[in-house]
Design a protein around this motif. Structure first.
Motif, PDB file in Angstrom:
ATOM      1  N   ILE A  90      -3.888  -8.131   6.346  1.00 43.32           N
ATOM      2  CA  ILE A  90      -2.813  -8.960   6.893  1.00 43.32           C
ATOM      3  C   ILE A  90      -1.562  -8.126   7.136  1.00 43.32           C
ATOM      4  CG2 ILE A  90      -1.888  -9.809   4.707  1.00 43.32           C
ATOM      5  CD1 ILE A  90      -1.710 -12.595   6.277  1.00 43.32           C
ATOM      6  N   THR A  91      -1.365  -7.078   6.353  1.00 43.55           N
ATOM      7  CA  THR A  91      -0.202  -6.218   6.582  1.00 43.55           C
ATOM      8  C   THR A  91      -0.331  -5.455   7.898  1.00 43.55           C
ATOM      9  OG1 THR A  91      -1.199  -4.532   5.154  1.00 43.55           O
ATOM     10  CG2 THR A  91       0.458  -5.981   4.152  1.00 43.55           C
ATOM     11  N   GLU A  92      -1.558  -5.188   8.337  1.00 43.19           N
ATOM     12  CA  GLU A  92      -1.749  -4.549   9.649  1.00 43.19           C
ATOM     13  C   GLU A  92      -1.373  -5.519  10.765  1.00 43.19           C
ATOM     14  OE1 GLU A  92      -5.311  -1.708   9.920  1.00 43.19           O
ATOM     15  OE2 GLU A  92      -5.829  -3.071   8.265  1.00 43.19           O
ATOM     16  N   ILE A  93      -1.696  -6.779  10.581  1.00 39.26           N
ATOM     17  CA  ILE A  93      -1.315  -7.798  11.557  1.00 39.26           C
ATOM     18  C   ILE A  93       0.208  -7.926  11.582  1.00 39.26           C
ATOM     19  CG2 ILE A  93      -1.436 -10.256  12.142  1.00 39.26           C
ATOM     20  CD1 ILE A  93      -4.302 -10.209  10.927  1.00 39.26           C
ATOM     21  N   GLY A  94       0.833  -7.913  10.409  1.00 42.94           N
ATOM     22  CA  GLY A  94       2.292  -7.963  10.338  1.00 42.94           C
ATOM     23  C   GLY A  94       2.924  -6.789  11.064  1.00 42.94           C
ATOM     24  N   ALA A  95       2.375  -5.615  10.882  1.00 45.83           N
ATOM     25  CA  ALA A  95       2.893  -4.425  11.575  1.00 45.83           C
ATOM     26  C   ALA A  95       2.758  -4.591  13.086  1.00 45.83           C
ATOM     27  CB  ALA A  95       2.150  -3.181  11.100  1.00 45.83           C
ATOM     28  N   HIS A  96       1.625  -5.112  13.516  1.00 52.45           N
ATOM     29  CA  HIS A  96       1.399  -5.332  14.947  1.00 52.45           C
ATOM     30  C   HIS A  96       2.413  -6.319  15.507  1.00 52.45           C
ATOM     31  CE1 HIS A  96      -0.721  -6.955  18.521  1.00 52.45           C
ATOM     32  NE2 HIS A  96      -0.965  -5.682  18.699  1.00 52.45           N
ATOM     33  N   ASP A 101       3.925   0.921  13.206  1.00 56.40           N
ATOM     34  CA  ASP A 101       2.673   1.409  12.644  1.00 56.40           C
ATOM     35  C   ASP A 101       2.592   0.889  11.205  1.00 56.40           C
ATOM     36  OD1 ASP A 101       3.380   3.704  10.625  1.00 56.40           O
ATOM     37  OD2 ASP A 101       4.622   4.102  12.402  1.00 56.40           O
ATOM     38  N   HIS A 102       1.381   0.869  10.669  1.00 55.92           N
ATOM     39  CA  HIS A 102       1.130   0.236   9.381  1.00 55.92           C
ATOM     40  C   HIS A 102       1.934   0.882   8.252  1.00 55.92           C
ATOM     41  CE1 HIS A 102      -1.548  -1.017   5.902  1.00 55.92           C
ATOM     42  NE2 HIS A 102      -1.041  -2.131   6.372  1.00 55.92           N
ATOM     43  N   GLU A 103       1.951   2.218   8.193  1.00 55.41           N
ATOM     44  CA  GLU A 103       2.682   2.891   7.116  1.00 55.41           C
ATOM     45  C   GLU A 103       4.175   2.572   7.158  1.00 55.41           C
ATOM     46  OE1 GLU A 103       2.018   7.025   6.442  1.00 55.41           O
ATOM     47  OE2 GLU A 103      -0.139   6.761   6.225  1.00 55.41           O
ATOM     48  N   SER A 104       4.761   2.585   8.356  1.00 56.74           N
ATOM     49  CA  SER A 104       6.188   2.265   8.481  1.00 56.74           C
ATOM     50  C   SER A 104       6.453   0.831   8.052  1.00 56.74           C
ATOM     51  CB  SER A 104       6.667   2.465   9.924  1.00 56.74           C
ATOM     52  OG  SER A 104       6.544   3.815  10.293  1.00 56.74           O
ATOM     53  N   PHE A 105       5.563  -0.070   8.432  1.00 58.11           N
ATOM     54  CA  PHE A 105       5.707  -1.473   8.050  1.00 58.11           C
ATOM     55  C   PHE A 105       5.697  -1.620   6.526  1.00 58.11           C
ATOM     56  CE2 PHE A 105       3.900  -5.682   7.081  1.00 58.11           C
ATOM     57  CZ  PHE A 105       4.785  -6.501   7.760  1.00 58.11           C
ATOM     58  N   LEU A 106       4.725  -0.983   5.884  1.00 56.45           N
ATOM     59  CA  LEU A 106       4.634  -1.062   4.432  1.00 56.45           C
ATOM     60  C   LEU A 106       5.896  -0.505   3.777  1.00 56.45           C
ATOM     61  CD1 LEU A 106       0.937   0.057   3.803  1.00 56.45           C
ATOM     62  CD2 LEU A 106       1.877  -2.258   3.608  1.00 56.45           C
ATOM     63  N   ARG A 107       6.361   0.625   4.275  1.00 55.67           N
ATOM     64  CA  ARG A 107       7.529   1.275   3.695  1.00 55.67           C
ATOM     65  C   ARG A 107       8.825   0.524   4.010  1.00 55.67           C
ATOM     66  NH1 ARG A 107       7.221   5.750   6.393  1.00 55.67           N
ATOM     67  NH2 ARG A 107       8.716   5.018   7.934  1.00 55.67           N
ATOM     68  N   ASP A 108       9.052   0.244   5.288  1.00 52.66           N
ATOM     69  CA  ASP A 108      10.347  -0.289   5.726  1.00 52.66           C
ATOM     70  C   ASP A 108      10.495  -1.791   5.561  1.00 52.66           C
ATOM     71  OD1 ASP A 108      10.751   2.350   6.433  1.00 52.66           O
ATOM     72  OD2 ASP A 108      10.472   2.008   8.581  1.00 52.66           O
ATOM     73  N   ARG A 109       9.414  -2.526   5.702  1.00 52.42           N
ATOM     74  CA  ARG A 109       9.494  -3.985   5.610  1.00 52.42           C
ATOM     75  C   ARG A 109       9.124  -4.515   4.236  1.00 52.42           C
ATOM     76  NH1 ARG A 109      10.133  -6.988  10.505  1.00 52.42           N
ATOM     77  NH2 ARG A 109      11.262  -5.574  11.858  1.00 52.42           N
ATOM     78  N   LEU A 110       8.206  -3.825   3.561  1.00 53.31           N
ATOM     79  CA  LEU A 110       7.732  -4.328   2.269  1.00 53.31           C
ATOM     80  C   LEU A 110       8.186  -3.476   1.091  1.00 53.31           C
ATOM     81  CD1 LEU A 110       4.110  -5.385   3.251  1.00 53.31           C
ATOM     82  CD2 LEU A 110       6.196  -6.759   3.281  1.00 53.31           C
ATOM     83  N   GLY A 111       8.866  -2.362   1.374  1.00 54.26           N
ATOM     84  CA  GLY A 111       9.376  -1.500   0.310  1.00 54.26           C
ATOM     85  C   GLY A 111       8.311  -0.797  -0.484  1.00 54.26           C
TER      86      GLY A 111
END
Length: 114
Positions: A90-96, A101-111
């Motif tokens: 689901i985090t890949e869908i959130g990044a999309h 990109d998935h790593e940036s999403f995890l780092r920047d949006r989810l800490g």
């Protein structure tokens, strides 16, 4: 499709969009049935045709364009049923959804530390 969304780049699931996405949501809900999942895996275009999806909707589903599926009226809880056939986090869908990109999403949006 009527008036533009009130929040930039955020499709609001209002009645008009909900009605527009009915066929796609019905198709996705059908994937809760193992027989339908097998039919989807065997021939995705044929499965989508059973529900009368438009070319635009079919393209969004076939390319797993989550952002476009939502824009076209897909309810996230329904279109997530596709992940029962084609696993994706689901985090890949959130990044999309936010064009990251998935790593940036995890780092920047989810800490998360990645």
């Amino acid at each position: 499709m009527g008036e533009p969304d009130r929040i930039p780049d955020t499709p609001i699931l209002d009645r008009q969009r909900q009605l527009r996405g009915y066929r796609m949501n019905k198709m996705a809900m059908g994937l809760g049935d193992p027989v339908n999942r097998e039919a989807f895996k065997a021939d995705e275009p044929a499965y989508l045709d059973r529900f009368g999806l438009s070319e635009e909707e079919k393209t969004a589903v076939l390319t797993r364009n989550w952002k476009e599926m939502i824009r076209l009226g897909g309810n996230l809880f329904f279109v997530l049923k596709i992940t029962a056939v084609d696993p994706i986090r689901i985090t890949e869908i959130g990044a999309h959804q936010v064009d990251m990109d998935h790593e940036s999403f995890l780092r920047d949006r989810l800490g998360k530390k990645v």
